[in-house]
Design a protein around this motif. Structure first.
Motif, PDB file in Angstrom:
ATOM      1  N   ILE B  78       0.828  -1.213  -0.065  1.00 46.80           N
ATOM      2  CA  ILE B  78      -0.069   0.005  -0.056  1.00 46.80           C
ATOM      3  C   ILE B  78       0.876   1.385  -0.117  1.00 46.80           C
ATOM      4  N   THR B  95      -1.396   5.344   7.268  1.00 45.21           N
ATOM      5  CA  THR B  95      -1.969   4.326   6.770  1.00 45.21           C
ATOM      6  C   THR B  95      -1.122   2.821   7.154  1.00 45.21           C
ATOM      7  N   GLY B 225      -8.649  -0.468   2.646  1.00 43.12           N
ATOM      8  CA  GLY B 225      -7.370  -1.101   3.216  1.00 43.12           C
ATOM      9  C   GLY B 225      -7.671  -2.315   3.745  1.00 43.12           C
TER      10      GLY B 225
END
Lengths: 104, 245
Positions: B78, B95, B225
């Protein structure tokens, strides 16, 4: 062209710290608090639950080749307890089945 | 190992409490060797990460550093997707933290055994936690093994293959255009299927796992996610807690 940028390395090391915080955090938090038997049972269900949570969307996104291969893997794993054998059967069968089923 | 097979929930907690945990080269080696097939599978998408990292603008050195110090495949993949110039530091760090929150739960699950190790052993081992070797370690410990160094050994296997694969992917680039052509995308699924079989505990497992599956599938559709993994796992725990009465 340099081998690395200072900003990139800083961000990467930041990622490392943040990641380690999550990996060590669970261990650390339970050093601070005690758990009831009920909470303990819940915690015991966690490993299986997380793996199922990882698997379910993967399988749902697949099709008959993946489902059939998954079934084979479960049978092999249950019978032999060998991860290597399961890998060979799983990857091999999914490749075969994908080739056999025309993508439409 | 076969003598540990039939563990029951009822006495598991007592067994855990009484048992001493070793931290030995034997355990380290056993963890390493048991994990090599899994590490090979991990190497598959390690190469993919290396390739993607280069395409995103990281140098080979940066990509390798990331794999060596972060050791979290999902977060790394990611992160390189977010990578641009200049690097969006805050977005990536937040994140990374969020994607890896499931490790908090995984660490907590290890606690009943890891509290018997020294802080250095415990907190040192836990750096080498990845999804795959965590599940393998949980299976090993719950079957009655007393090898405290198993997580470290298995983690080292994954670490070595992960870093090596990253280097290969970053330097070779473009070698694997389509992972699914080689069945590599199914490697991870196979690994987790094999592990989940070990966690099956009879009919009482049906409800918690159904809860996990449904929550995860819905979560994967609605949440960004890797949140769905966290919530799916929690769903299983919650169902179990409700069942417990």
């Amino acid at each position: 062209m340099s081998d690395f940028s200072l900003l990139a390395v800083t961000v990467i090391l930041g990622m490392s710290v943040v990641t380690y915080a999550t990996k060590a955090g669970g261990l650390w938090i339970l050093d601070q608090i005690e758990l009831s038997e009920q909470a303990h049972a819940g915690l015991e269900a966690l490993p299986g639950g997380i793996i199922v949570a990882i698997l379910a969307p993967q399988l749902v996104q697949g099709g008959p080749p993946e489902w059939a291969a998954a079934l084979l893997v479960v049978v092999v794993a249950h019978r032999t307890d060998s991860i290597l054998l399961a890998l060979v059967v799983g990857v091999g069968s999914v490749l075969l089945l994908r080739g056999a089923v025309p993508l439409g | 190992m076969t003598e540990y097979r039939e563990g029951t929930q009822r006495t598991a907690a007592d067994e855990q409490d009484r048992q001493e945990l070793t931290f030995s080269v034997t355990g380290l080696y056993r963890g390493y060797v048991t994990c090599v097939p899994i590490a090979i599978g991990v190497a598959g998408y390690g190469v993919l990460f290396g390739v993607l990292a280069r395409q995103a603008g990281l140098t080979t050195l940066e990509a390798t550093l990331m794999s060596a110090t972060v050791l979290a495949g999902a977060a790394q993949l990611i992160a390189v997707e977010l990578w641009s110039s200049p690097v969006p530091a805050l977005a990536i760090l937040v994140t990374t933290f969020v994607v890896n929150l499931r490790y908090v739960l995984m660490g907590a699950a290890l606690r009943p055994w890891f509290r018997k190790l020294s802080p250095l052993q415990a907190y040192g081992s836990v750096f080498f936690t990845a999804d795959e070797n965590w599940a393998l370690t949980m299976k090993e410990l719950r079957e009655g093994s007393n090898h405290g160094a198993f997580l470290l050994g298995s983690g080292l296997a994954i670490w070595m293959f992960w870093v090596a694969a990253t280097i290969v992917g970053a330097t070779a680039g473009g070698v694997i255009d389509d992972p699914s052509a080689y069945g590599l995308d199914f490697v991870l699924t196979t690994v987790f299927l094999t592990l989940v079989v070990g966690f099956w505990d009879g009919t009482e497992t049906v409800l918690p796992w159904s809860g996990a599956a449904v929550t995860a599938i819905v979560g994967a559709l609605w949440l960004p996610g890797r949140w769905y993994i966290l919530f799916g796992g929690l769903a299983a725990s919650i169902v179990k807690v409700i069942q417990y009465e």
